[in-house]
Design an enzyme around this catalytic site. Structure first.
Site, mmCIF file in Angstrom:
data_model
loop_
_atom_site.group_PDB
_atom_site.id
_atom_site.type_symbol
_atom_site.label_atom_id
_atom_site.label_comp_id
_atom_site.label_asym_id
_atom_site.label_seq_id
_atom_site.Cartn_x
_atom_site.Cartn_y
_atom_site.Cartn_z
ATOM 1 N N TYR A 51 78.004 1.516 -47.214
ATOM 2 C CA TYR A 51 76.658 1.849 -46.730
ATOM 3 C C TYR A 51 75.644 1.084 -47.569
ATOM 4 C CZ TYR A 51 76.407 5.190 -42.969
ATOM 5 O OH TYR A 51 76.417 5.754 -41.736
ATOM 6 N N GLU A 53 71.941 1.143 -46.735
ATOM 7 C CA GLU A 53 70.603 1.352 -46.147
ATOM 8 C C GLU A 53 69.538 0.812 -47.097
ATOM 9 O OE1 GLU A 53 69.868 5.364 -44.844
ATOM 10 O OE2 GLU A 53 71.609 5.291 -43.522
ATOM 11 N N ASP A 197 62.272 -14.583 -27.360
ATOM 12 C CA ASP A 197 63.665 -14.157 -27.492
ATOM 13 C C ASP A 197 64.525 -15.382 -27.174
ATOM 14 O OD1 ASP A 197 66.231 -13.266 -27.107
ATOM 15 O OD2 ASP A 197 65.664 -11.488 -25.956
ATOM 16 N N THR A 223 70.106 -13.379 -30.795
ATOM 17 C CA THR A 223 71.424 -12.855 -31.123
ATOM 18 C C THR A 223 72.113 -13.942 -31.939
ATOM 19 O OG1 THR A 223 72.317 -13.702 -29.053
ATOM 20 C CG2 THR A 223 71.675 -11.394 -29.079
ATOM 21 N N LYS A 226 75.751 -16.192 -29.411
ATOM 22 C CA LYS A 226 75.769 -17.051 -28.224
ATOM 23 C C LYS A 226 75.892 -18.510 -28.691
ATOM 24 C CE LYS A 226 73.360 -13.684 -25.354
ATOM 25 N NZ LYS A 226 72.589 -12.744 -26.201
ATOM 26 N N ARG A 232 78.859 -10.901 -33.282
ATOM 27 C CA ARG A 232 77.993 -10.213 -32.332
ATOM 28 C C ARG A 232 76.895 -9.474 -33.101
ATOM 29 N NH1 ARG A 232 78.635 -9.612 -27.091
ATOM 30 N NH2 ARG A 232 80.252 -11.181 -27.276
HETATM 31 N N1 DSN Z 1 73.557 -9.782 -21.314
HETATM 32 C C1 DSN Z 1 73.499 -11.014 -22.052
HETATM 33 C C2 DSN Z 1 73.700 -12.193 -21.153
HETATM 34 O O1 DSN Z 1 74.784 -12.298 -20.639
HETATM 35 O O2 DSN Z 1 72.814 -13.014 -20.960
HETATM 36 C C3 DSN Z 1 72.313 -11.139 -22.858
HETATM 37 O O3 DSN Z 1 72.187 -10.058 -23.713
#
Ligand code: DSN
Length: 414
Positions: A51, A53, A197, A223, A226, A232
């Site tokens: 942990y 925090e 984003d 994120t 990707k 993730r």
């Molecule tokens: N749901 C994802 C996508 O496939 O674009 C993005 O979070």
């Protein structure tokens, strides 16, 4: 995996089946990628036991000295990668990164203006079924009916009329370059905040294959799994003036304990992304996407906006007389994984759709180049021309397996 196989053969068996699915298939979901063994090792490490925090140097638990070092390294590497003044690497996901920015600067019912989910936006940008759509007042811009691209004059006009407190740009099914500077200028002109984003295109932005939003828009969220090709998770970048608000909004505002094994793997991912080979990789993602787009166009497919500048292609299947759902299922049977997607002017439900989204980040990580993209594009054409032709599907599946199994699943950085 020997401990797992001994203790829980049922789960170990399913993981092995999934491994084979990934090895023998072609992963063309635009938001997915395959990570390196180094990232996997960090994810599966004992860093999960703790942990932590709080933030480095200011935790609510003892024993965080090494976690502090790891989180500081992750933050510093992310700042270096994007030239950011401040980074927060604790968001568990892109959605939580977005919510943390909203929560820091917007009150209940304040207005957000963002790209419509049905026209390429994202659930967490104010979809009515998402908490963001329920908690804030949402108005959406879309794409131009003719060009199927963003129309900045129309967006500016809408912003002046709607007076949102925050403009959100960034998309999950938009194949063209996004002009972040234009969005920030529109936001400035109405005294609004601007959040980009960049989850889908983060790797491309970090390596100069797409203009960056960092240092341009007030806030950038992403994120890490990707095009950045990490574990993730999510992250936020901003200038120093916003750092304290953003950090407080993530913790204790939105989240409790950070996932330290994930932050550890993020640090490894950012080191990989700083390597020159990662720039070559991102350049190849776009080349591959454009090679696939050309093949699909030649095969008679209708590409939304007519082409691609990034890692993805959105097909409008109307002229093929099939739905996105049928295309997804049929290509799945041939070992090609894609997802159905709404298109601008969609007439079908999101569970059926008239579109198909195709992305090249994962196959590019496996080392495939334009030659393979042309081949894959031809297979997609053959399968979708007649989705009832089971012998073609079976033949393509064999060919897919032969191709895919020749490329390693785990990317290597130099
Ligand atoms: N749901 C994802 C996508 O496939 O674009 C993005 O979070």
């Amino acid at each position: 995996m020997s401990y797992l196989a001994d203790f829980d053969p049922e789960i170990a068996g399913l993981i092995e089946k999934e491994r084979l699915r990934q090895v023998n298939g072609l992963e063309l979901i635009a938001s997915e990628n395959v990570v390196s063994k180094a990232v996997l090792e960090a994810m599966g490490s004992i860093m999960t036991n703790k942990y932590a925090e709080g933030y480095p140097g200011k935790r609510y638990y003892g024993g965080c000295e090494y976690h502090d070092m790891v989180e500081n390294i992750a933050r510093d590497r992310l700042c270096t990668l994007f030239g950011a003044e401040h980074a927060n690497v604790q968001p568990h996901s892109g959605s939580q990164a977005n919510q943390a920015v909203y929560f820091a600067y917007l009150g209940h019912k304040d207005k957000i203006m963002s790209q419509d989910l049905a026209q390429g936006g994202h659930l967490s940008h104010g979809s009515p079924v998402n908490i963001t759509g329920k908690w804030y007042t949402i108005t959406h811009y879309g794409v131009d009916k003719e060009t199927e691209m963003l129309d900045y004059a129309a967006i500016e006009e809408m912003a002046r009329k709607e007076r949102p407190k925050m403009i959100v740009c960034g998309a999950s099914a938009y194949s063209r370059e996004i002009d972040f500077k234009a969005f920030q200028e529109i936001a400035d002109s109405i005294d609004a905040y601007c959040m980009a984003d960049i989850a889908h295109i983060a790797g491309l932005c970090a390596t100069g294959q797409h203009q960056t939003s960092v240092g341009v828009t007030n806030f950038t969220t992403t994120t890490t799994h990707k095009t950045l090709r990490g574990p993730r998770g999510g992250a936020i970048m901003c200038n120093k003036e916003y750092a304290q608000d953003i950090d407080r909004s993530v913790f204790p505002g939105m989240q409790g304990g950070p996932l330290m094994h994930t932050i550890t793997a993020k640090a490894v991912c950012f080191k990989e992304a700083l390597h020159p080979a990662f720039t070559d990789y991102c350049r190849q993602i776009v080349k591959n996407s454009q090679a696939m787009a050309a093949t699909l166009t030649e095969a008679g497919f209708d590409l939304v906006s007519g082409g691609t500048d990034n890692h993805l292609i959105l097909l409008d299947l109307t002229n093929m007389g099939i739905t996105g759902l049928e295309a997804e299922n049929t290509l799945g049977n041939a070992g090609i994984t894609v997802n159905k997607n709404t298109i601008p002017r969609e007439t079908r439900s999101p569970f059926v759709t008239s579109g198909l989204r195709i992305g090249t980040p994962a196959v590019t990580s496996r080392g495939m180049k334009e030659e393979e993209m042309v081949q894959i594009g031809e297979w997609i054409g053959r399968v979708l021309k007649d989705i009832t032709d089971t012998s073609t599907i079976a033949r393509v599946q064999e060919e897919v397996k032969a191709l895919a199994s020749g490329f390693p699943l785990y990317p290597e950085i130099a």
